[in-house]
Design a protein around this motif. Structure first.
Motif, PDB file in Angstrom:
ATOM      1  N   GLN A   1       2.388   1.300 -12.093  1.00  0.00           N
ATOM      2  CA  GLN A   1       2.588   2.494 -11.272  1.00  0.00           C
ATOM      3  C   GLN A   1       1.223   3.047 -10.907  1.00  0.00           C
ATOM      4  N   ARG A   2       1.113   3.488  -9.669  1.00  0.00           N
ATOM      5  CA  ARG A   2      -0.139   4.134  -9.257  1.00  0.00           C
ATOM      6  C   ARG A   2       0.129   5.611  -9.020  1.00  0.00           C
ATOM      7  N   GLY A   3      -0.824   6.418  -9.423  1.00  0.00           N
ATOM      8  CA  GLY A   3      -0.692   7.852  -9.265  1.00  0.00           C
ATOM      9  C   GLY A   3      -1.155   8.318  -7.891  1.00  0.00           C
ATOM     10  N   ASP A   4      -0.952   9.592  -7.618  1.00  0.00           N
ATOM     11  CA  ASP A   4      -1.397  10.174  -6.354  1.00  0.00           C
ATOM     12  C   ASP A   4      -2.893   9.950  -6.194  1.00  0.00           C
ATOM     13  N   GLY A   5      -3.283   9.480  -5.040  1.00  0.00           N
ATOM     14  CA  GLY A   5      -4.689   9.264  -4.753  1.00  0.00           C
ATOM     15  C   GLY A   5      -5.253   7.978  -5.316  1.00  0.00           C
ATOM     16  N   GLN A   6      -4.480   7.238  -6.088  1.00  0.00           N
ATOM     17  CA  GLN A   6      -4.948   5.968  -6.636  1.00  0.00           C
ATOM     18  C   GLN A   6      -4.572   4.827  -5.709  1.00  0.00           C
ATOM     19  N   GLY A   7      -5.445   3.849  -5.624  1.00  0.00           N
ATOM     20  CA  GLY A   7      -5.137   2.617  -4.917  1.00  0.00           C
ATOM     21  C   GLY A   7      -4.786   1.533  -5.918  1.00  0.00           C
ATOM     22  N   TRP A   8      -4.166   0.458  -5.426  1.00  0.00           N
ATOM     23  CA  TRP A   8      -3.788  -0.635  -6.321  1.00  0.00           C
ATOM     24  C   TRP A   8      -5.011  -1.310  -6.927  1.00  0.00           C
ATOM     25  N   LYS A   9      -6.121  -1.331  -6.207  1.00  0.00           N
ATOM     26  CA  LYS A   9      -7.331  -1.941  -6.777  1.00  0.00           C
ATOM     27  C   LYS A   9      -7.789  -1.171  -8.013  1.00  0.00           C
ATOM     28  N   GLU A  10      -7.626   0.150  -8.011  1.00  0.00           N
ATOM     29  CA  GLU A  10      -7.979   0.963  -9.187  1.00  0.00           C
ATOM     30  C   GLU A  10      -7.052   0.674 -10.360  1.00  0.00           C
ATOM     31  N   VAL A  11      -5.769   0.536 -10.079  1.00  0.00           N
ATOM     32  CA  VAL A  11      -4.776   0.331 -11.130  1.00  0.00           C
ATOM     33  C   VAL A  11      -4.846  -1.089 -11.695  1.00  0.00           C
ATOM     34  N   LEU A  12      -4.988  -2.065 -10.811  1.00  0.00           N
ATOM     35  CA  LEU A  12      -4.879  -3.462 -11.225  1.00  0.00           C
ATOM     36  C   LEU A  12      -6.212  -4.155 -11.470  1.00  0.00           C
ATOM     37  N   GLY A  13      -7.279  -3.626 -10.899  1.00  0.00           N
ATOM     38  CA  GLY A  13      -8.588  -4.231 -11.096  1.00  0.00           C
ATOM     39  C   GLY A  13      -8.992  -4.167 -12.550  1.00  0.00           C
ATOM     40  N   GLY A  14      -9.377  -5.268 -13.116  1.00  0.00           N
ATOM     41  CA  GLY A  14      -9.788  -5.270 -14.514  1.00  0.00           C
ATOM     42  C   GLY A  14      -8.638  -5.257 -15.501  1.00  0.00           C
ATOM     43  N   GLU A  15      -7.405  -5.378 -15.036  1.00  0.00           N
ATOM     44  CA  GLU A  15      -6.234  -5.383 -15.917  1.00  0.00           C
ATOM     45  C   GLU A  15      -6.248  -6.652 -16.774  1.00  0.00           C
ATOM     46  N   ALA A  16      -6.353  -6.499 -18.078  1.00  0.00           N
ATOM     47  CA  ALA A  16      -6.465  -7.645 -18.991  1.00  0.00           C
ATOM     48  C   ALA A  16      -5.249  -8.572 -18.945  1.00  0.00           C
ATOM     49  N   TRP A  17      -4.087  -8.035 -18.639  1.00  0.00           N
ATOM     50  CA  TRP A  17      -2.867  -8.831 -18.585  1.00  0.00           C
ATOM     51  C   TRP A  17      -2.951  -9.899 -17.485  1.00  0.00           C
ATOM     52  N   LEU A  18      -3.727  -9.596 -16.453  1.00  0.00           N
ATOM     53  CA  LEU A  18      -3.904 -10.550 -15.356  1.00  0.00           C
ATOM     54  C   LEU A  18      -5.007 -11.525 -15.724  1.00  0.00           C
ATOM     55  N   GLU A  19      -4.632 -12.520 -16.503  1.00  0.00           N
ATOM     56  CA  GLU A  19      -5.589 -13.535 -16.945  1.00  0.00           C
ATOM     57  C   GLU A  19      -5.819 -14.532 -15.828  1.00  0.00           C
ATOM     58  N   HIS A  20      -6.984 -15.080 -15.822  1.00  0.00           N
ATOM     59  CA  HIS A  20      -7.316 -16.095 -14.807  1.00  0.00           C
ATOM     60  C   HIS A  20      -6.741 -17.408 -15.168  1.00  0.00           C
TER      61      HIS A  20
ATOM     62  N   LYS B   1       0.808  -1.226   0.000  1.00  0.00           N
ATOM     63  CA  LYS B   1       0.000   0.000   0.000  1.00  0.00           C
ATOM     64  C   LYS B   1       0.840   1.274   0.000  1.00  0.00           C
ATOM     65  N   ASP B   2       2.068   1.210   0.486  1.00  0.00           N
ATOM     66  CA  ASP B   2       2.927   2.391   0.514  1.00  0.00           C
ATOM     67  C   ASP B   2       3.873   2.458  -0.686  1.00  0.00           C
ATOM     68  N   THR B   3       3.743   1.516  -1.589  1.00  0.00           N
ATOM     69  CA  THR B   3       4.604   1.433  -2.764  1.00  0.00           C
ATOM     70  C   THR B   3       3.885   2.049  -3.958  1.00  0.00           C
ATOM     71  N   THR B   4       4.597   2.836  -4.737  1.00  0.00           N
ATOM     72  CA  THR B   4       3.967   3.442  -5.918  1.00  0.00           C
ATOM     73  C   THR B   4       4.284   2.688  -7.210  1.00  0.00           C
ATOM     74  N   ASN B   5       5.274   1.811  -7.174  1.00  0.00           N
ATOM     75  CA  ASN B   5       5.636   1.001  -8.339  1.00  0.00           C
ATOM     76  C   ASN B   5       5.707  -0.466  -7.925  1.00  0.00           C
ATOM     77  N   LEU B   6       5.171  -1.328  -8.770  1.00  0.00           N
ATOM     78  CA  LEU B   6       5.246  -2.768  -8.556  1.00  0.00           C
ATOM     79  C   LEU B   6       5.632  -3.444  -9.859  1.00  0.00           C
ATOM     80  N   TRP B   7       6.247  -4.591  -9.735  1.00  0.00           N
ATOM     81  CA  TRP B   7       6.508  -5.453 -10.885  1.00  0.00           C
ATOM     82  C   TRP B   7       5.857  -6.779 -10.564  1.00  0.00           C
ATOM     83  N   ILE B   8       5.258  -7.363 -11.571  1.00  0.00           N
ATOM     84  CA  ILE B   8       4.546  -8.620 -11.385  1.00  0.00           C
ATOM     85  C   ILE B   8       5.061  -9.630 -12.404  1.00  0.00           C
ATOM     86  N   PHE B   9       5.444 -10.794 -11.889  1.00  0.00           N
ATOM     87  CA  PHE B   9       5.856 -11.909 -12.732  1.00  0.00           C
ATOM     88  C   PHE B   9       4.625 -12.764 -13.023  1.00  0.00           C
ATOM     89  N   LYS B  10       4.494 -13.191 -14.253  1.00  0.00           N
ATOM     90  CA  LYS B  10       3.448 -14.141 -14.641  1.00  0.00           C
ATOM     91  C   LYS B  10       4.124 -15.477 -14.917  1.00  0.00           C
TER      92      LYS B  10
END
Length: 133
Positions: free
Chosen positions: A114-133, A65-74
């Motif tokens: 990357q999340r911008g000021d005032g954005q949460g990770w759920k806003e940035v990552l929710g619905g992200e097409a790259w995150l396939e089920h 929650k305190d991080t503004t940049n994340l990297w995700i391995f698939k």
């Protein structure tokens, strides 16, 4: 449904995921190492923390929650299936990898977010097409 022997065991998803994901807070080296160096958390817990696509926004919001940049391995789920335990820290059965590691040969893709000021990770990552089920 929890196992009577392990109250932290969560339900096994049906269907099983095609991919599992590892979140890291720092940009990974290029090229990726043959064996990924364990984080302090993974080493101390005795397993590697992974998430499903659905869990990524939740995991990021809870633990980064305190991080503004994340990297995700698939990674593909199937090669790790027999070493995964579905355990419940905060959500339905998170995939935890026991007795194994992953490395460059296992990683299908890596993306930075990357999340911008005032954005949460759920806003940035929710619905992200790259995150396939």
């Amino acid at each position: 449904m929890s196992s009577p022997n392990n109250p932290h065991t969560g339900p096994i998803p049906d269907p099983l995921p095609v991919h599992i994901y590892k979140i890291i807070p720092d940009e990974p080296p290029s090229p990726l190492p043959a064996e990924w160096p364990l984080s302090d958390l993974d080493r101390n817990d005795g397993f590697i923390h992974f998430s499903t696509a659905k869990q990524i926004p939740i995991t990021a919001s809870l633990y980064f929650k305190d991080t503004t940049n994340l990297w995700i391995f698939k990674l593909p789920f199937r090669p790790f299936a027999d070493k995964i335990r579905w355990e419940v820290p905060h959500t339905d059965g998170c995939p935890h990898l026991y007795g194994a590691n992953f490395g460059a040969a296992d990683v299908l893709d890596v993306r930075g977010f990357q999340r911008g000021d005032g954005q949460g990770w759920k806003e940035v990552l929710g619905g992200e097409a790259w995150l396939e089920h």
